[in-house]
Design a protein around this motif. Structure first.
Motif, PDB file in Angstrom:
ATOM      1  N   SER A 278      44.026  -5.748  10.330  1.00  0.00           N
ATOM      2  CA  SER A 278      45.142  -5.047  10.989  1.00  0.00           C
ATOM      3  C   SER A 278      44.628  -4.194  12.129  1.00  0.00           C
TER       4      SER A 278
ATOM      5  N   GLU B  11      46.075  -0.694  14.287  1.00  0.00           N
ATOM      6  CA  GLU B  11      47.058   0.387  14.418  1.00  0.00           C
ATOM      7  C   GLU B  11      46.814   1.133  15.729  1.00  0.00           C
TER       8      GLU B  11
ATOM      9  N   GLU C 137      56.911   0.061  23.008  1.00  0.00           N
ATOM     10  CA  GLU C 137      56.809  -1.274  22.406  1.00  0.00           C
ATOM     11  C   GLU C 137      55.366  -1.738  22.524  1.00  0.00           C
ATOM     12  N   TYR C 138      54.929  -2.586  21.560  1.00  0.00           N
ATOM     13  CA  TYR C 138      53.519  -2.946  21.432  1.00  0.00           C
ATOM     14  C   TYR C 138      53.377  -4.468  21.395  1.00  0.00           C
TER      15      TYR C 138
ATOM     16  N   GLN D 224      56.731  -5.682  20.003  1.00  0.00           N
ATOM     17  CA  GLN D 224      57.367  -5.187  18.780  1.00  0.00           C
ATOM     18  C   GLN D 224      57.445  -3.665  18.839  1.00  0.00           C
ATOM     19  N   SER D 225      58.363  -3.076  18.048  1.00  0.00           N
ATOM     20  CA  SER D 225      58.519  -1.626  18.048  1.00  0.00           C
ATOM     21  C   SER D 225      57.497  -0.935  17.155  1.00  0.00           C
ATOM     22  N   SER D 226      56.958  -1.679  16.163  1.00  0.00           N
ATOM     23  CA  SER D 226      55.972  -1.089  15.270  1.00  0.00           C
ATOM     24  C   SER D 226      54.627  -0.991  15.974  1.00  0.00           C
ATOM     25  N   ASN D 227      53.888   0.088  15.691  1.00  0.00           N
ATOM     26  CA  ASN D 227      52.562   0.265  16.287  1.00  0.00           C
ATOM     27  C   ASN D 227      51.456  -0.325  15.413  1.00  0.00           C
ATOM     28  N   ILE D 228      51.814  -1.105  14.362  1.00  0.00           N
ATOM     29  CA  ILE D 228      50.821  -1.707  13.465  1.00  0.00           C
ATOM     30  C   ILE D 228      50.982  -3.226  13.495  1.00  0.00           C
ATOM     31  N   PHE D 229      49.860  -3.893  13.705  1.00  0.00           N
ATOM     32  CA  PHE D 229      49.796  -5.364  13.633  1.00  0.00           C
ATOM     33  C   PHE D 229      49.041  -5.713  12.359  1.00  0.00           C
ATOM     34  N   SER D 230      49.669  -6.549  11.506  1.00  0.00           N
ATOM     35  CA  SER D 230      49.078  -6.867  10.200  1.00  0.00           C
ATOM     36  C   SER D 230      48.782  -8.365  10.068  1.00  0.00           C
TER      37      SER D 230
END
Length: 763
Positions: free
Chosen positions: A624, A626, A636-637, A645-651
């Motif tokens: 991941s 972050e 946006e990320y 995407q709006s989340s700041n975490i890529f999993s």
């Protein structure tokens, strides 16, 4: 019996003091009073109660009542029906008594009571209309607490308006002035920290203070400090200012015992327990000379207290005696003031450890006045012993009036006026003259204020935003506005509020406008904040202005009208500057309209900054990334600059090379990181030269500069140091094959992070 001359101070005609002592100045001579009915315990030479009895006489010199703070005696020497009270005054403290300016039948007695280790300022109301005109205390008022942590000292002074009274006390180095007005006793003190140090704490709290007859000076003795202090007193604002301090006395114990002014307020007298009476020349307050002693031979007397009589003389008590001394001409400097040790012997009473306290004169000597606010009828009065049949008044604005010793006049404009009165006898010959400056203060009139309908929930009304509208044409340099939630608080200037958050229903808000220099010149009115229901204004309260771009602020549909603090009444405005934009909307609710507002904070959008990237790797497909931004915002990320995407975490990321892209949603600004490399390793390898898995290496080690890799056997022995840029470990130690087994590794990254793991070598 000795003859006396009255100076129009009949409120001081009857005295009760000491142990059952009393004198009367009525009838033109000083005579004993043998009917003092208040027993006062004396222990170790000290009175167990207040340092003075409060004796209340009317302006004609008739006794009304007297008290030591607990037992109240009426003019017939009977206990008032509701006395004694259940509180005892603190020993040797001062007590004072004042009229109620709003009720001629009532009087306030202020006394210091002791509650445990704390001394509290309290008052009790005496109402002379009770008990068939003999008076009684109002039980519900008995010892109403005004202030905690006070000292022994207390005095009164006339307010500059001639009607109200200041009650001044001291505690731990701070003076507190409370105003007694037709609205009652103020609960908020005017505080002055001057002359005394809070560091001295409780040592400040013993002694006495006294006000000069002209109400412009307050003198104090502070026994535990050995100090004599003189203060200027502003009887308009209630502020004290220290102007003189005598050198501390060396003699002890409790060297200073009494303090009093001459009738002209230009000479101060202080008693020293063993050294007699000191005289201070106050004719020039900028250069006060050292004191002189008017009692060079004390004759072994223990000097106690001083009190000015209705004849202008200052009377002196001495501990353990049954006679009074007197300073016969207190206005005269030096021994010419004519101090006599014994001017009156008592037929009964002894232990003259104190002298009484009285009301301020209803008609002091010279020119006095009532009502000094513009629009009021100012009453000008003259008090004197000179007989005159005609009084010629010059009002200082070109107006002259022939009349009596009391006239009424309404000044047309505010200002300073020098008022002069000339008395003439029946033949027209002048008998006296006097002059005094009278200040007439501008008085406000508040225009009607419309009620406010509010429908916005959890929103505070900050009244400062209404101030310009409420003042209208009134000068803000002259007047000030305050707000209250009930009329009683508004009248006494207590519990003012600066904001209010309404709920469903109605709340009356009282508005008071004061003259800044004289808050007795005021006006009050009220309006209602009415909240029939709540509704919301659906618009973001935090918005951003992008570089070189305008921003549209658009209010939602469904309202009757819109008003922005820019002056626009459009539903939408275009702005190009940062700041707070207040939107007020009006909604039609059928029988009435309701108003609500919202404030939108517009700030300049800044380029987004990536503060930190946290990587969780060392797995094949569950890694991941972050992204931590330096400032909060709407972002946006993306990892490919295409899909955001709006989340700041890529999993759940596989092992690969990555780059992070961050876009500011408001302004479209884009920033990106350096390339990121996820690390991984094989769980086993087979160094048998078959071309498959012959070397063990960290995946992506060549991409991360500064990586350090070490391999250990199961016993912790260092077997190899791997070059991250090389092919990897071939399974040997010093050129010799190592056996099949599990081996451990440690990876140190340039960031300081480390990772430990293990793998299997198979042969």
């Amino acid at each position: 019996m000795i003859p006396i001359k009255s100076l129009g101070q009949a409120e001081r005609n009857n005295w009760y003091f000491g142990a059952l002592a009393g004198v009367s100045f009525n009838g033109g001579s000083l005579t004993s009073l043998n009917d003092n009915g208040i027993l006062r315990p004396i222990a170790f030479g000290q009175i167990q109660g207040p340092d003075n009895i409060a004796v209340v006489n009317d302006p004609a010199g008739n006794l009304l009542f007297y008290t030591e703070g607990r037992v109240f005696k009426n003019r017939l020497q009977q206990n008032m029906p509701s006395t004694p009270t259940d509180e005892y005054a603190f020993r040797e403290s001062q007590q004072v008594v004042t009229r109620n300016p709003g009720n001629p039948d009532q009087y306030y007695l202020f006394v210091i009571i002791q509650d445990g280790l704390m001394m509290r300022l309290s008052y009790t109301i005496v109402d002379m209309s009770l008990d068939n005109g003999l008076g009684d205390i109002l039980l519900e008022s008995a010892h109403t607490i005004v202030l905690n942590n006070v000292g022994q000292q207390m005095t009164t002074a006339q307010h500059a308006n001639g009607r109200d009274i200041w009650v001044i006390c001291q505690g731990n180095g701070t003076f507190n002035s409370f105003l007694v007005s037709p609205g009652g006793v103020s609960t908020v003190a005017i505080r002055s920290q001057t002359g005394l140090s809070p560091v001295d704490g409780n040592f400040n709290n013993f002694g006495a203070i006294e006000t000069s007859p002209n109400n412009q000076l307050i003198a104090g003795i502070f026994s535990d400090l050995g100090k004599v202090l003189l203060f200027e007193f502003d009887n308009l604002t209630g502020q004290l200012n220290s102007i003189y301090e005598d050198e501390p006395a060396i003699a002890s114990p409790l060297p200073f015992t009494g303090v009093e002014f001459s009738i002209n307020s230009e000479v101060l007298y202080v008693t020293h327990n063993t050294a007699g009476i000191r005289q201070y020349d106050l004719s020039d307050l900028s250069q006060i000379p050292s004191f002189v002693s008017i009692t060079p031979q004390t004759g072994g007397l223990a000097f106690s207290h001083l009190k000015r009589g209705p004849d202008g003389k200052i009377y002196v008590s001495n501990r353990g005696t049954s006679f009074l001394g007197a300073i016969n001409d207190p206005n005269t400097l030096g021994i010419g003031c004519d101090y006599q040790t014994n001017v009156f012997n008592f037929s009964s009473g002894a232990h003259l450890l104190d002298l009484p306290t009285f009301l301020l004169p209803d008609r002091p000597e010279g020119i006095s006045f009532l009502n000094i606010c513009l629009g009021e009828s100012t009453q000008l009065r003259f008090g004197t012993d000179f007989f005159s049949t005609n009084y010629e008044w010059d009002l200082g604005n070109g107006t002259t009036i022939m009349g009596s010793d009391t006239i009424n006049y309404t000044y047309p404009v505010p200002g300073r006026y020098t008022v002069t009165v000339q008395g003439r006898d029946q033949f027209g010959s002048p008998t006296f003259s006097d002059s005094k400056e009278v200040i007439i203060y501008d008085s406000p009139v508040i225009a009607p204020i419309d009620d406010i309908y509010n429908c916005l929930e959890d929103t505070a009304f900050f009244f400062i935003f209404m101030e310009d509208e409420i003042l209208g044409v009134l000068d803000p340099n002259v007047f000030q506005v305050s707000y209250y939630l009930n009329e009683e608080d508004a009248l006494v200037r207590d519990n003012n509020v600066i904001e209010y958050t309404p709920g469903i229903g109605s709340q009356t808000v009282w508005v008071r406008i004061d003259n800044k220099l004289n808050f007795q010149c005021f006006d009050i009115t009220s309006f209602d904040i009415i909240t029939p229901e709540f509704f919301t204004i659906d618009i973001d309260t935090e918005q951003f202005l992008c570089d070189n771009s305008d921003l549209s602020l658009r209010a939602p549909d469904g309202f009757l009208s819109y008003e922005w603090n820019t002056g626009s009444t459009d539903q939408e405005i275009i702005i190009n500057a940062t700041g707070d934009y207040r939107l007020t909307v009006v909604k039609d609710l059928g029988n009435f309209t309701c108003e609500a507002f919202i404030v939108i904070d517009v700030s300049l959008a800044s380029l987004p900054v990536i503060e930190m990237i946290n990587i969780t790797d060392w797995s094949a497909n569950s890694n991941s990334i972050e992204v931590i931004m330096e400032e909060a915002g709407v972002y946006e990320y993306s990892l490919d600059n295409r899909i955001f995407q709006s989340s700041n975490i890529f999993s759940d990321l596989p092992i690969d090379d990555y780059q992070v892209f961050v876009k500011d949603v408001e302004c479209g600004e884009l920033v990106f990181s350096e390339e990121l490399f996820l690390l991984y390793y094989d769980k086993f390898f087979t160094p048998n030269s078959d071309g498959f898995n012959d070397y063990w290496q960290i995946f992506n080690s060549k991409r991360e500069t500064g990586l350090r890799i070490r391999i250990y056997d199961r016993y912790g022995k260092l077997i190899a140091i791997i070059d991250p840029q090389g092919i990897g470990w071939d399974g040997t130690y010093n050129g010799v094959d190592v056996p099949s087994s599990d081996y451990w590794f440690r990876v140190e990254r340039p960031s300081g992070k480390t990772y430990n793991g293990h793998f299997t070598l198979k042969r």
